[in-house]
Write a protein that holds these residues in place. Structure first.
Motif, mmCIF file in Angstrom:
data_model
loop_
_atom_site.group_PDB
_atom_site.id
_atom_site.type_symbol
_atom_site.label_atom_id
_atom_site.label_comp_id
_atom_site.label_asym_id
_atom_site.label_seq_id
_atom_site.Cartn_x
_atom_site.Cartn_y
_atom_site.Cartn_z
ATOM 1 N N ASP A 164 0.287 2.129 8.867
ATOM 2 C CA ASP A 164 -0.286 2.600 7.647
ATOM 3 C C ASP A 164 0.096 4.087 7.432
ATOM 4 O O ASP A 164 0.297 4.505 6.102
ATOM 5 C CB ASP A 164 -1.939 3.059 7.737
ATOM 6 C CG ASP A 164 -2.556 1.280 7.851
ATOM 7 O OD1 ASP A 164 -2.012 0.509 7.281
ATOM 8 O OD2 ASP A 164 -3.685 1.190 8.399
ATOM 9 N N ALA A 223 3.321 3.796 5.280
ATOM 10 C CA ALA A 223 2.894 2.911 4.248
ATOM 11 C C ALA A 223 3.981 1.618 4.337
ATOM 12 O O ALA A 223 4.558 1.538 3.348
ATOM 13 C CB ALA A 223 3.095 3.840 2.905
ATOM 14 N N ARG A 282 -5.691 -7.739 7.191
ATOM 15 C CA ARG A 282 -4.534 -6.659 6.801
ATOM 16 C C ARG A 282 -3.164 -7.443 6.534
ATOM 17 O O ARG A 282 -2.163 -6.840 6.237
ATOM 18 C CB ARG A 282 -4.508 -5.572 7.787
ATOM 19 C CG ARG A 282 -5.797 -4.695 7.814
ATOM 20 C CD ARG A 282 -5.888 -3.793 6.451
ATOM 21 N NE ARG A 282 -4.875 -3.175 6.111
ATOM 22 C CZ ARG A 282 -4.145 -2.014 6.440
ATOM 23 N NH1 ARG A 282 -4.663 -1.321 7.257
ATOM 24 N NH2 ARG A 282 -3.260 -1.709 5.698
ATOM 25 N N ASN A 328 -0.503 -1.690 1.643
ATOM 26 C CA ASN A 328 0.135 -0.727 2.009
ATOM 27 C C ASN A 328 1.157 -0.378 0.823
ATOM 28 O O ASN A 328 1.770 0.609 0.558
ATOM 29 C CB ASN A 328 1.128 -0.531 3.130
ATOM 30 C CG ASN A 328 0.158 -0.025 4.447
ATOM 31 O OD1 ASN A 328 -0.956 0.554 4.230
ATOM 32 N ND2 ASN A 328 0.737 -0.371 5.466
ATOM 33 N N LYS A 357 0.646 2.441 -1.713
ATOM 34 C CA LYS A 357 0.580 3.804 -1.166
ATOM 35 C C LYS A 357 2.088 4.285 -1.428
ATOM 36 O O LYS A 357 3.034 3.670 -1.185
ATOM 37 C CB LYS A 357 0.425 3.661 0.465
ATOM 38 C CG LYS A 357 -1.118 3.503 0.640
ATOM 39 C CD LYS A 357 -1.002 3.318 2.157
ATOM 40 C CE LYS A 357 -2.493 3.021 2.918
ATOM 41 N NZ LYS A 357 -2.306 3.095 4.214
#
Length: 133
Positions: free
Chosen positions: A57, A60, A91, A112, A115
């Protein structure tokens, strides 16, 4: 997907990049491994699925190509990715799999893709960590 097909998969993703150059290919050994530049210096950076998910994360990372190795010869972060998928199933979305030759799986890391990626940070991550003597 044979081991040498990793480069082909990365090339195919780059060809499909509509805002080229907007994609980075980050090797798992760089993001999830520590040690020196050489493979024999490899050690896993993280101890838990939570830490692995946080690193993915932080950078990203929107896609993960998982290619399990042979039992007993697999780098630790490959198993950590499997454990992370199991710990955070909401996820991860399996986009593609191949069972021809060594198995391979392409996952989307949900959330992600939207992002913004820090290109300087990604470049530093992919750069050599030390010179080979």
């Amino acid at each position: 997907m044979p081991v040498e097909a990793e480069g082909a998969a990365i090339s195919e993703l780059a060809l499909r990049d509509r805002m080229r150059p907007s994609l980075f290919a980050v090797r798992g050994v760089r993001l999830l491994g520590a040690g020196g530049y050489n493979t024999h210096e490899y050690v896993p950076r993280f101890a838990s699925p939570t830490e692995v998910m946080a690193a993915i994360d932080e950078y990203a990372i929107p896609l993960v190509l998982l290619q399990p190795g042979q039992a007993g010869r697999e780098l630790a972060h490959i198993g950590q990715i499997r454990d992370t998928i199991a710990a955070f199933p909401d996820r991860w979305t399996l986009l593609w799999r191949s069972d021809e030759g060594p198995p391979a799986f392409l996952y989307e890391v949900v959330g992600n893709a939207a992002k913004p990626a820090d290109q300087a940070k990604l470049t530093r991550l992919s750069a050599p960590r030390q010179l080979v003597e």
